[in-house]
Design an enzyme around this catalytic site. Sequence first.
Site, mmCIF file in Angstrom:
data_model
loop_
_atom_site.group_PDB
_atom_site.id
_atom_site.type_symbol
_atom_site.label_atom_id
_atom_site.label_comp_id
_atom_site.label_asym_id
_atom_site.label_seq_id
_atom_site.Cartn_x
_atom_site.Cartn_y
_atom_site.Cartn_z
ATOM 1 N N SER A 1 -15.515 38.141 63.366
ATOM 2 C CA SER A 1 -16.023 36.915 63.394
ATOM 3 C C SER A 1 -15.611 36.133 62.104
ATOM 4 O O SER A 1 -14.611 35.466 62.502
ATOM 5 C CB SER A 1 -17.756 37.515 63.028
ATOM 6 O OG SER A 1 -18.594 36.554 63.102
ATOM 7 N N ASP B 1 -22.377 36.142 73.582
ATOM 8 C CA ASP B 1 -22.188 35.546 72.153
ATOM 9 C C ASP B 1 -21.999 34.162 71.920
ATOM 10 O O ASP B 1 -21.233 33.671 72.658
ATOM 11 C CB ASP B 1 -20.639 36.240 71.590
ATOM 12 C CG ASP B 1 -20.486 35.910 70.304
ATOM 13 O OD1 ASP B 1 -21.259 35.216 69.502
ATOM 14 O OD2 ASP B 1 -19.375 36.468 69.630
ATOM 15 N N HIS C 1 -22.024 39.925 70.458
ATOM 16 C CA HIS C 1 -21.532 40.025 69.008
ATOM 17 C C HIS C 1 -21.516 41.290 68.122
ATOM 18 O O HIS C 1 -22.639 41.893 68.376
ATOM 19 C CB HIS C 1 -22.130 38.861 68.173
ATOM 20 C CG HIS C 1 -21.056 38.218 66.908
ATOM 21 N ND1 HIS C 1 -20.162 37.401 66.983
ATOM 22 C CD2 HIS C 1 -21.274 38.508 65.638
ATOM 23 C CE1 HIS C 1 -19.664 37.117 66.039
ATOM 24 N NE2 HIS C 1 -20.399 37.900 64.930
#
Length: 353
Positions: free
Chosen positions: A199, A294, A324
């Site tokens: 991320s 996501d 995610h």
Amino acid sequence: MAGLPHLPPPVEHRFLRFVCGLPPRVQQRLFGGPPELDGQRLADDIHALLRIAQLFRGEGLAAKGAPAEVRLERRREAQIVAHRPSISMQRVEDLVLPGPAGPIPARLYVPPAGPQPPPLLVYFHGGGWVIGDLETHDDPCRFLAARSGAAVLAVDYRLAPEHPFPAAVEDAEAAYAWAAANAERLGTAPARVAVGGDSAGANLAAAVCLLARDKGLQPPLMQLLIYPVTDVASEAPSRRTFEEGFLLTRGDMDWFERHYLPVESDREDPRVSVLRAPDLSGLPPAYVATAGFDPLRDEGEAYAERLREAGVEVALRRHPGLVHSYANLTAICPTARAAMLEAAGALRMGLAG
């Protein structure tokens, strides 16, 4: 996801692992069929986890108060979903690295088996540049080290809003430069150093590759990018398609970016919007993993395609049934574990030289 009320983390862990490990037909009987969206079907175990999260998580991050409170909650969540007992290492050592604004805490994980000296992955945790630390990502770092045979150096870079952009990327660059220059001192192979993250951490890893190229630093041997943030200057379609109901929400992303990027920030700066870099040639080979459900999916895949167009070797892998944060779910969800085993295999191959 938040925990169940009034239960200690070990009990919550066993409950979630039991539910997510049930046969798909039983999960569907309990929670209904997984949703299908954008030509994809959510994995049954992930669907079960999300249904439980929807019952107990409550509002998104934007409604939870100050970042300090959210950081504490994130630590508790990480404790719930981590392996029990924790994945064993030959050595775990807390370190302090020199940084541009002071010491940077870090943690070295040396796996019990693999090549000697092992290669090294410099890893930056996710959390929107606002939350996350060495504890929240202890489990994925141990997992990657154990399954790839590489040592992992986790970097606890400065967080916003106390330290807004570009503090995190400056710390990431300094930590990588120190690790590359001191790999032998760490007991790792000097010529086999990679960068990676998940991320926002993957965003930092990608930015480090650009900075290493442009500043003449030792280039990473590869970059491991797990559902990276690559563009905060525009809104890819997946940010709207999956804006609610799949762990990371659009409100969460707005909350993160509002804290990390002051109003006067240039959102097209390649140190945060790596997709906007004018030239991506000469960068290290990349393994880019995205999750089908996501909000960050499309921008991660767009970055992989731009790397490929620039002549960079790229392996792009979309896990269509995942969401995610799956890097933190290997002890709970079989599908998340399979995806991270693949990432560890890619790291092993990339660091083979």
